[in-house]
Write an enzyme that holds these catalytic residues in place. Structure first.
Site, PDB file in Angstrom:
ATOM      1  N   ASP A  68       0.853  -1.192   0.000  1.00 24.93           N
ATOM      2  CA  ASP A  68       0.000   0.000   0.000  1.00 24.93           C
ATOM      3  C   ASP A  68       0.885   1.237   0.000  1.00 24.93           C
ATOM      4  O   ASP A  68       1.779   1.364   0.838  1.00 24.93           O
ATOM      5  CB  ASP A  68      -0.888   0.027   1.247  1.00 24.93           C
TER       6      ASP A  68
ATOM      7  N   ASP B 182     -13.826  -6.876  -5.137  1.00 23.73           N
ATOM      8  CA  ASP B 182     -14.041  -7.143  -3.711  1.00 23.73           C
ATOM      9  C   ASP B 182     -15.399  -7.810  -3.584  1.00 23.73           C
ATOM     10  O   ASP B 182     -16.411  -7.240  -3.987  1.00 23.73           O
ATOM     11  CB  ASP B 182     -14.031  -5.829  -2.915  1.00 23.73           C
TER      12      ASP B 182
END
Lengths: 252, 214
Positions: free
Chosen positions: A11, A130
């Site tokens: 990230d 997702d």
């Protein structure tokens, strides 16, 4: 024979890796370039950089990060987060990324996948999904906006649509398993894998080495992605590969 | 000096970065005069065969590259750039290639003879088997894995032009070549240490050839 791939995910916020690797003796654990080189040495097969910058400036910084990583890294890498247009894709790919991953923007406008695939080739376009189990649906529902917004899509329907539009690869994250560290979502991965012919990357839930073997052996995933389990030295890429070899999974 | 042919198709950045890591001087250009000054060329390529040939034809690079090879100068095609070296591709009907090597590119069938489905594209790390282990391109390299991404596979008319293969529903030509025309189906610039060794071998080949010419 084609090997199964292990993909650490980093990230990046405003050009810095957050939740970075905590254990190695790095000069700067927030430096994306140094971390990328570290994972390359560990025999990671690919990397994913997820840009979680909230600001315009942060996203511009990401382009510099991509350029720098591309200059040092000799394995493929994908960049996702905040990519909303063909222009966004062009900027990231020109900076040297091998693939871009689309998530919310693709659900909002599926033709974006087609446009990207036409311009850059399907092999550059990863669609990230997702998904979360939904009792009412008796299947998994697709979510957007980092898992905050439910959509009308059932996961296998959306996967078929995405691949029909030209997605070259699917990055499938189980919201039920994400962070639980109790293993990948085998049923979800299997369900998605059975309806597409493009590679599927399983994500969410890795807690120990055996979890990777399970998702490869039981769901025939093409690749497995993990973040914290690698960053916090719960295991390493090299250790996972050793376990996979013992269990008869073909790895590099 | 190595010339990377810039015709708007491909990951030029990563190929040039790989040469920088090897400390090899290069130019990145689509200009024939610029490229003509080089000792060897690299033809990269990502995307569709027909689009690539259209651009090469429009920019008159097709006859120029054929001439380059006829003049016995080295050329290395990478990924789509390798497929372009062959006679044709069945992508979008039939498209003529550069015809520098005998054979054609056909789509992976997606199903084995036994009827088992498999993934297309062939994407990821696969192991090289050297069919010509003494070839200058693969000499003194470790046997290992390299990174592939492709949906079309070359069917070479003769096995003489195949230097290495990888197994994916049959033997996929991974490194090809004849005389001084070479190609890699995989991306050496994305294939970690082994990829860099193979690129280094091509550069060495070019340099030795240049030295012997002088």
């Amino acid at each position: 024979m084609l090997t199964k791939r292990l993909i650490p995910c980093l990230d990046v916020k405003d050009g810095r890796v957050v939740k970075g690797v905590q254990f190695v003796d790095l000069r700067d654990a927030g430096d994306p370039v140094e971390l990328a080189a570290f994972y390359d040495e560990q025999s990671a097969d690919e990397l994913v950089f997820l840009d979680i910058s909230a600001s315009h400036e942060g996203r511009k910084t990401m382009v510099d990060v991509v350029r720098e990583v591309a200059g040092t890294l000799a394995i493929p890498f994908t960049v996702g987060g905040g990519i909303n247009s063909v222009d966004d894709m062009r900027v990231i790919l020109r900076a040297g990324a091998d693939k871009v991953s689309l998530n919310t923007a693709a659900v909002l406008r599926p033709a974006l996948i087609r446009e990207g695939a036409n311009f850059f080739g399907s092999q550059c376009i990863v669609v990230a999904i997702d998904a979360k189990w939904d009792e009412g649906l008796s299947s998994w529902r697709v979510y957007t906006h980092g898992g905050r917004k439910p959509t009308e899509w059932e996961v296998t329907d959306w996967v078929k649509e995405a691949v029909g539009q030209g997605a070259g690869e699917i990055l499938l994250t189980s919201m039920d398993q994400d962070g639980a560290k109790t293993g990948f979502d085998i049923a979800l991965t299997r369900a998605v894998n059975s309806v597409v012919t493009v590679p599927v990357i399983a994500s969410g839930g890795a807690g120990k080495r055996e979890d990777f073997a399970d998702v490869f052996l039981q769901a025939d995933a093409d690749a497995a992605l993990a973040a914290s389990v690698f960053h916090y030295k719960e295991t390493s890429v090299a250790e996972v590969k050793e376990t996979l070899r013992e269990k008869g999974v073909n790895v590099r | 000096m190595i010339g990377i042919v810039d015709y708007g198709m491909g990951n030029l950045h990563s190929v040039s970065k790989a040469l920088e890591r090897l400390n090899v001087p290069y130019v990145l250009s689509g200009d024939r005069e610029e490229l003509a000054k080089c000792a060897g060329l690299i033809l990269p390529g990502v995307g569709a065969f027909a689009d690539a040939m259209k651009i090469l034809n429009e920019r008159r690079l097709t006859p120029w590259l054929k001439r380059w090879v006829a003049d016995e100068k080295p050329l290395l095609g990478i990924c789509l750039g390798m497929q372009l070296l062959f006679e044709e591709s069945e992508e979008h009907g039939h498209t003529a290639g550069l015809s520098l090597l005998p054979g054609q590119a056909v789509r992976f069938r997606g199903k084995t003879r036994a009827g088992r489905r498999y993934k297309v594209p062939h994407m990821g790390w696969n192991k090289l088997n050297y069919t010509q282990p003494e070839h200058p391109l693969v000499r003194d390299t470790e046997r290992g894995h390299v990174y592939f991404v492709h949906s079309y596979v070359v069917e070479a008319t003769t096995s003489e032009v195949v230097i290495a293969t990888a197994e994916y529903d049959g033997d996929v030509p991974a490194i090809v070549g004849r005389n001084h025309v070479f190609g890699t189906q995989f991306h050496p610039e994305k294939s970690s240490h082994l990829g860099m060794q193979l690129l280094r071998n091509y550069v060495t080949y070019v340099q030795e050839r240049q030295a012997s010419d002088q």
